[in-house]
Motif scaffolding. Structure first.
Motif, PDB file in Angstrom:
ATOM      1  N   LEU A   8     -21.283  -6.333  13.227  1.00 35.10           N
ATOM      2  CA  LEU A   8     -20.972  -7.596  12.558  1.00 35.10           C
ATOM      3  C   LEU A   8     -20.044  -8.420  13.440  1.00 35.10           C
ATOM      4  CD1 LEU A   8     -20.237  -6.305   8.950  1.00 35.10           C
ATOM      5  CD2 LEU A   8     -22.399  -7.090   9.877  1.00 35.10           C
ATOM      6  N   LYS A   9     -20.483  -9.630  13.815  1.00 35.34           N
ATOM      7  CA  LYS A   9     -19.658 -10.475  14.670  1.00 35.34           C
ATOM      8  C   LYS A   9     -18.759 -11.383  13.845  1.00 35.34           C
ATOM      9  CE  LYS A   9     -22.495 -10.589  18.778  1.00 35.34           C
ATOM     10  NZ  LYS A   9     -23.166 -11.466  19.744  1.00 35.34           N
ATOM     11  N   ARG A  10     -19.346 -12.105  12.898  1.00 39.32           N
ATOM     12  CA  ARG A  10     -18.560 -13.025  12.069  1.00 39.32           C
ATOM     13  C   ARG A  10     -19.370 -13.406  10.835  1.00 39.32           C
ATOM     14  NH1 ARG A  10     -20.020 -18.421  12.435  1.00 39.32           N
ATOM     15  NH2 ARG A  10     -21.667 -18.803  13.937  1.00 39.32           N
ATOM     16  N   PRO A  11     -18.691 -13.848   9.773  1.00 38.78           N
ATOM     17  CA  PRO A  11     -19.427 -14.360   8.620  1.00 38.78           C
ATOM     18  C   PRO A  11     -19.945 -15.760   8.925  1.00 38.78           C
ATOM     19  CG  PRO A  11     -17.090 -14.533   8.232  1.00 38.78           C
ATOM     20  CD  PRO A  11     -17.262 -13.799   9.540  1.00 38.78           C
ATOM     21  N   GLU A  29     -23.317 -13.239  11.220  1.00 37.49           N
ATOM     22  CA  GLU A  29     -23.881 -13.242  12.567  1.00 37.49           C
ATOM     23  C   GLU A  29     -23.736 -11.807  13.050  1.00 37.49           C
ATOM     24  OE1 GLU A  29     -23.030 -14.843  17.074  1.00 37.49           O
ATOM     25  OE2 GLU A  29     -22.184 -15.980  15.410  1.00 37.49           O
ATOM     26  N   VAL A  30     -24.822 -11.247  13.573  1.00 42.14           N
ATOM     27  CA  VAL A  30     -24.809  -9.846  13.987  1.00 42.14           C
ATOM     28  C   VAL A  30     -25.235  -9.713  15.446  1.00 42.14           C
ATOM     29  CG1 VAL A  30     -25.237  -8.970  11.660  1.00 42.14           C
ATOM     30  CG2 VAL A  30     -27.169  -9.460  13.138  1.00 42.14           C
ATOM     31  N   TRP A  76     -29.085 -16.438  18.662  1.00 43.13           N
ATOM     32  CA  TRP A  76     -28.294 -15.444  17.949  1.00 43.13           C
ATOM     33  C   TRP A  76     -29.077 -14.875  16.789  1.00 43.13           C
ATOM     34  CZ3 TRP A  76     -26.133 -16.892  12.999  1.00 43.13           C
ATOM     35  CH2 TRP A  76     -26.293 -18.228  12.669  1.00 43.13           C
ATOM     36  N   LYS A  77     -28.568 -13.805  16.220  1.00 43.40           N
ATOM     37  CA  LYS A  77     -29.253 -13.114  15.138  1.00 43.40           C
ATOM     38  C   LYS A  77     -28.414 -13.208  13.872  1.00 43.40           C
ATOM     39  CE  LYS A  77     -31.680  -8.762  14.232  1.00 43.40           C
ATOM     40  NZ  LYS A  77     -32.017  -7.461  14.824  1.00 43.40           N
ATOM     41  N   LYS A  78     -29.081 -13.515  12.765  1.00 43.78           N
ATOM     42  CA  LYS A  78     -28.416 -13.677  11.481  1.00 43.78           C
ATOM     43  C   LYS A  78     -28.941 -12.626  10.516  1.00 43.78           C
ATOM     44  CE  LYS A  78     -29.445 -17.511   9.118  1.00 43.78           C
ATOM     45  NZ  LYS A  78     -29.341 -18.902   8.626  1.00 43.78           N
ATOM     46  N   ALA A  79     -28.044 -12.104   9.674  1.00 42.69           N
ATOM     47  CA  ALA A  79     -28.442 -11.129   8.659  1.00 42.69           C
ATOM     48  C   ALA A  79     -27.960 -11.610   7.300  1.00 42.69           C
ATOM     49  CB  ALA A  79     -27.842  -9.768   8.960  1.00 42.69           C
ATOM     50  N   ILE A  80     -28.864 -11.579   6.308  1.00 43.85           N
ATOM     51  CA  ILE A  80     -28.509 -11.893   4.933  1.00 43.85           C
ATOM     52  C   ILE A  80     -28.536 -10.577   4.170  1.00 43.85           C
ATOM     53  CG2 ILE A  80     -29.104 -13.215   2.872  1.00 43.85           C
ATOM     54  CD1 ILE A  80     -30.530 -15.193   4.803  1.00 43.85           C
TER      55      ILE A  80
END
Length: 95
Positions: A8-11, A29-30, A76-80
């Protein structure tokens, strides 16, 4: 296997991400190399919640220009992440 703090990089705090908080969906952001299982384990370990579902997507970088110089932002990669009903991640509530 990746360390939880490296996954996990940041919300992601956007209008859409904030509106999804009511549904128990949190956006991060992952790391681009992280799998859904890595993301699930990281969220459960760091925030002590039960994760039901993880949706991931790659966000392409945008073209940016300053004067005559053209550059590009990084992909970048996003995770929900959807958590169990009734559980919350208090980290987001103050944002």
């Amino acid at each position: 296997m990746m360390e939880a703090r490296d996954v996990l990089k940041r919300p992601v705090i956007t209008e859409r991400a904030t509106s999804q908080l009511e549904e128990g969906k949190y956006t991060f952001e992952v790391d681009p190399a992280a799998t859904k299982i890595d993301i699930k384990n990281a969220v459960e370990e760091i925030f002590k919640v039960d994760v039901i579902k993880v949706a991931t997507l790659r966000v392409p970088g945008k073209l940016k220009r300053v004067g005559r110089h053209v550059g590009r932002t990084s992909d970048w990669k996003k995770a929900i992440v959807t958590v169990k009903k009734g559980q919350r991640i208090p980290f987001f509530e103050g944002a």
